[in-house]
Scaffold this motif. Structure first.
Motif, PDB file in Angstrom:
ATOM      1  N   MET A   1      -8.277  -8.728   5.938  1.00 34.81           N
ATOM      2  CA  MET A   1      -7.113  -9.565   5.835  1.00 34.81           C
ATOM      3  C   MET A   1      -5.911  -8.754   6.300  1.00 34.81           C
ATOM      4  O   MET A   1      -5.793  -7.583   5.975  1.00 34.81           O
ATOM      5  CB  MET A   1      -6.944 -10.022   4.381  1.00 34.81           C
ATOM      6  N   LYS A   2      -5.064  -9.388   7.052  1.00 37.78           N
ATOM      7  CA  LYS A   2      -3.893  -8.712   7.592  1.00 37.78           C
ATOM      8  C   LYS A   2      -2.685  -8.930   6.678  1.00 37.78           C
ATOM      9  O   LYS A   2      -2.420 -10.056   6.253  1.00 37.78           O
ATOM     10  CB  LYS A   2      -3.592  -9.247   8.989  1.00 37.78           C
ATOM     11  N   ALA A   3      -1.983  -7.847   6.382  1.00 40.34           N
ATOM     12  CA  ALA A   3      -0.771  -7.933   5.574  1.00 40.34           C
ATOM     13  C   ALA A   3       0.351  -8.510   6.433  1.00 40.34           C
ATOM     14  O   ALA A   3       0.674  -7.973   7.492  1.00 40.34           O
ATOM     15  CB  ALA A   3      -0.376  -6.550   5.054  1.00 40.34           C
ATOM     16  N   THR A   4       0.912  -9.617   5.993  1.00 34.87           N
ATOM     17  CA  THR A   4       2.014 -10.248   6.708  1.00 34.87           C
ATOM     18  C   THR A   4       3.153 -10.517   5.736  1.00 34.87           C
ATOM     19  O   THR A   4       2.959 -10.505   4.508  1.00 34.87           O
ATOM     20  CB  THR A   4       1.586 -11.587   7.335  1.00 34.87           C
ATOM     21  N   ASP A   5       4.328 -10.773   6.282  1.00 35.23           N
ATOM     22  CA  ASP A   5       5.469 -11.118   5.435  1.00 35.23           C
ATOM     23  C   ASP A   5       5.184 -12.388   4.636  1.00 35.23           C
ATOM     24  O   ASP A   5       5.535 -12.479   3.458  1.00 35.23           O
ATOM     25  CB  ASP A   5       6.732 -11.317   6.277  1.00 35.23           C
ATOM     26  N   GLU A   6       4.553 -13.357   5.292  1.00 34.39           N
ATOM     27  CA  GLU A   6       4.254 -14.619   4.619  1.00 34.39           C
ATOM     28  C   GLU A   6       3.299 -14.404   3.444  1.00 34.39           C
ATOM     29  O   GLU A   6       3.477 -14.981   2.369  1.00 34.39           O
ATOM     30  CB  GLU A   6       3.644 -15.626   5.604  1.00 34.39           C
ATOM     31  N   LEU A   7       2.293 -13.578   3.652  1.00 31.03           N
ATOM     32  CA  LEU A   7       1.336 -13.298   2.588  1.00 31.03           C
ATOM     33  C   LEU A   7       2.023 -12.546   1.453  1.00 31.03           C
ATOM     34  O   LEU A   7       1.803 -12.836   0.280  1.00 31.03           O
ATOM     35  CB  LEU A   7       0.145 -12.496   3.123  1.00 31.03           C
ATOM     36  N   TYR A   8       2.885 -11.589   1.814  1.00 25.56           N
ATOM     37  CA  TYR A   8       3.620 -10.847   0.789  1.00 25.56           C
ATOM     38  C   TYR A   8       4.467 -11.797  -0.040  1.00 25.56           C
ATOM     39  O   TYR A   8       4.474 -11.724  -1.276  1.00 25.56           O
ATOM     40  CB  TYR A   8       4.490  -9.763   1.419  1.00 25.56           C
ATOM     41  N   LEU A   9       5.182 -12.699   0.612  1.00 24.59           N
ATOM     42  CA  LEU A   9       6.026 -13.651  -0.113  1.00 24.59           C
ATOM     43  C   LEU A   9       5.194 -14.560  -1.012  1.00 24.59           C
ATOM     44  O   LEU A   9       5.638 -14.947  -2.097  1.00 24.59           O
ATOM     45  CB  LEU A   9       6.857 -14.474   0.860  1.00 24.59           C
ATOM     46  N   TYR A  11       2.562 -13.739  -2.631  1.00 28.30           N
ATOM     47  CA  TYR A  11       2.110 -12.988  -3.798  1.00 28.30           C
ATOM     48  C   TYR A  11       3.197 -12.111  -4.404  1.00 28.30           C
ATOM     49  O   TYR A  11       2.914 -11.281  -5.268  1.00 28.30           O
ATOM     50  CB  TYR A  11       0.877 -12.145  -3.442  1.00 28.30           C
ATOM     51  N   ALA A  12       4.437 -12.310  -4.001  1.00 25.40           N
ATOM     52  CA  ALA A  12       5.550 -11.518  -4.532  1.00 25.40           C
ATOM     53  C   ALA A  12       5.678 -11.679  -6.045  1.00 25.40           C
ATOM     54  O   ALA A  12       6.040 -10.734  -6.749  1.00 25.40           O
ATOM     55  CB  ALA A  12       6.849 -11.902  -3.830  1.00 25.40           C
ATOM     56  N   GLY A  13       5.363 -12.859  -6.555  1.00 23.39           N
ATOM     57  CA  GLY A  13       5.435 -13.079  -7.996  1.00 23.39           C
ATOM     58  C   GLY A  13       4.478 -12.184  -8.768  1.00 23.39           C
ATOM     59  O   GLY A  13       4.834 -11.650  -9.819  1.00 23.39           O
ATOM     60  N   VAL A  14       3.284 -12.011  -8.247  1.00 18.94           N
ATOM     61  CA  VAL A  14       2.296 -11.128  -8.884  1.00 18.94           C
ATOM     62  C   VAL A  14       2.816  -9.691  -8.875  1.00 18.94           C
ATOM     63  O   VAL A  14       2.777  -8.993  -9.896  1.00 18.94           O
ATOM     64  CB  VAL A  14       0.929 -11.200  -8.156  1.00 18.94           C
ATOM     65  N   ILE A  15       3.325  -9.259  -7.742  1.00 21.37           N
ATOM     66  CA  ILE A  15       3.833  -7.901  -7.604  1.00 21.37           C
ATOM     67  C   ILE A  15       5.023  -7.681  -8.536  1.00 21.37           C
ATOM     68  O   ILE A  15       5.076  -6.691  -9.273  1.00 21.37           O
ATOM     69  CB  ILE A  15       4.218  -7.615  -6.136  1.00 21.37           C
ATOM     70  N   ASN A  16       5.980  -8.618  -8.514  1.00 21.58           N
ATOM     71  CA  ASN A  16       7.168  -8.475  -9.361  1.00 21.58           C
ATOM     72  C   ASN A  16       6.815  -8.444 -10.840  1.00 21.58           C
ATOM     73  O   ASN A  16       7.388  -7.663 -11.603  1.00 21.58           O
ATOM     74  CB  ASN A  16       8.156  -9.616  -9.087  1.00 21.58           C
ATOM     75  N   LYS A  17       5.883  -9.276 -11.251  1.00 28.85           N
ATOM     76  CA  LYS A  17       5.478  -9.321 -12.658  1.00 28.85           C
ATOM     77  C   LYS A  17       4.919  -7.977 -13.115  1.00 28.85           C
ATOM     78  O   LYS A  17       5.287  -7.463 -14.172  1.00 28.85           O
ATOM     79  CB  LYS A  17       4.445 -10.423 -12.868  1.00 28.85           C
ATOM     80  N   VAL A  18       4.035  -7.408 -12.312  1.00 29.87           N
ATOM     81  CA  VAL A  18       3.428  -6.130 -12.680  1.00 29.87           C
ATOM     82  C   VAL A  18       4.474  -5.016 -12.682  1.00 29.87           C
ATOM     83  O   VAL A  18       4.541  -4.218 -13.625  1.00 29.87           O
ATOM     84  CB  VAL A  18       2.260  -5.784 -11.729  1.00 29.87           C
ATOM     85  N   VAL A  19       5.307  -4.977 -11.655  1.00 29.01           N
ATOM     86  CA  VAL A  19       6.323  -3.916 -11.577  1.00 29.01           C
ATOM     87  C   VAL A  19       7.319  -4.043 -12.725  1.00 29.01           C
ATOM     88  O   VAL A  19       7.684  -3.042 -13.354  1.00 29.01           O
ATOM     89  CB  VAL A  19       7.031  -3.924 -10.209  1.00 29.01           C
ATOM     90  N   ARG A  20       7.773  -5.257 -13.022  1.00 32.84           N
ATOM     91  CA  ARG A  20       8.729  -5.436 -14.130  1.00 32.84           C
ATOM     92  C   ARG A  20       8.117  -4.997 -15.451  1.00 32.84           C
ATOM     93  O   ARG A  20       8.804  -4.434 -16.306  1.00 32.84           O
ATOM     94  CB  ARG A  20       9.186  -6.888 -14.212  1.00 32.84           C
ATOM     95  N   ASN A  21       6.831  -5.245 -15.625  1.00 33.11           N
ATOM     96  CA  ASN A  21       6.158  -4.827 -16.846  1.00 33.11           C
ATOM     97  C   ASN A  21       6.231  -3.306 -17.015  1.00 33.11           C
ATOM     98  O   ASN A  21       6.554  -2.807 -18.091  1.00 33.11           O
ATOM     99  CB  ASN A  21       4.699  -5.292 -16.824  1.00 33.11           C
TER     100      ASN A  21
END
Length: 76
Positions: A1-9, A11-21
Motif C-alpha cells: 500500500m502506498k502512503a498518500t496524503d489522502e490516506l493519511y487524512l 487515518y489522521a484521527g487514529v494517529i491523533n488519538k494515539v499521540v494525544r493519549n
C-alpha cells in the motif's frame, strides 16, 4: 500500500488519538510523538498485507503499529 496524503487524512484521527493519549503523560514529547507517528504511518503502509489470513483492516494494523511509540517514550 502506498502512503498518500489522502490516506493519511483518512487515518489522521487514529494517529491523533494515539499521540494525544501519550502526550497527556509526556507533554514535552508531543512534537516528537507526532513526527514518529508519521514515520510509523509510512512504515505501516509499506508492511500492510490486505491478504493476510487474519484479515485485519488497515486502521487496525496502523493502531497496532502505533503502539511502538512506547519504545520512543521508554528511551526518552
Amino acid at each position: 500500500m502506498k502512503a498518500t496524503d489522502e490516506l493519511y487524512l483518512q487515518y489522521a484521527g487514529v494517529i491523533n488519538k494515539v499521540v494525544r493519549n501519550y502526550a497527556r503523560q509526556f507533554p514535552d514529547l508531543e512534537d516528537d510523538l507526532y513526527l514518529q507517528a508519521g514515520l510509523i504511518f509510512c512504515k505501516a503502509c509499506e508492511s500492510y498485507n490486505p491478504e493476510h489470513p487474519i484479515g485485519t483492516g488497515f486502521g487496525t494494523w496502523l493502531a497496532k503499529c502505533l503502539k511502538s511509540l512506547t519504545d520512543m517514550i521508554e528511551t526518552a
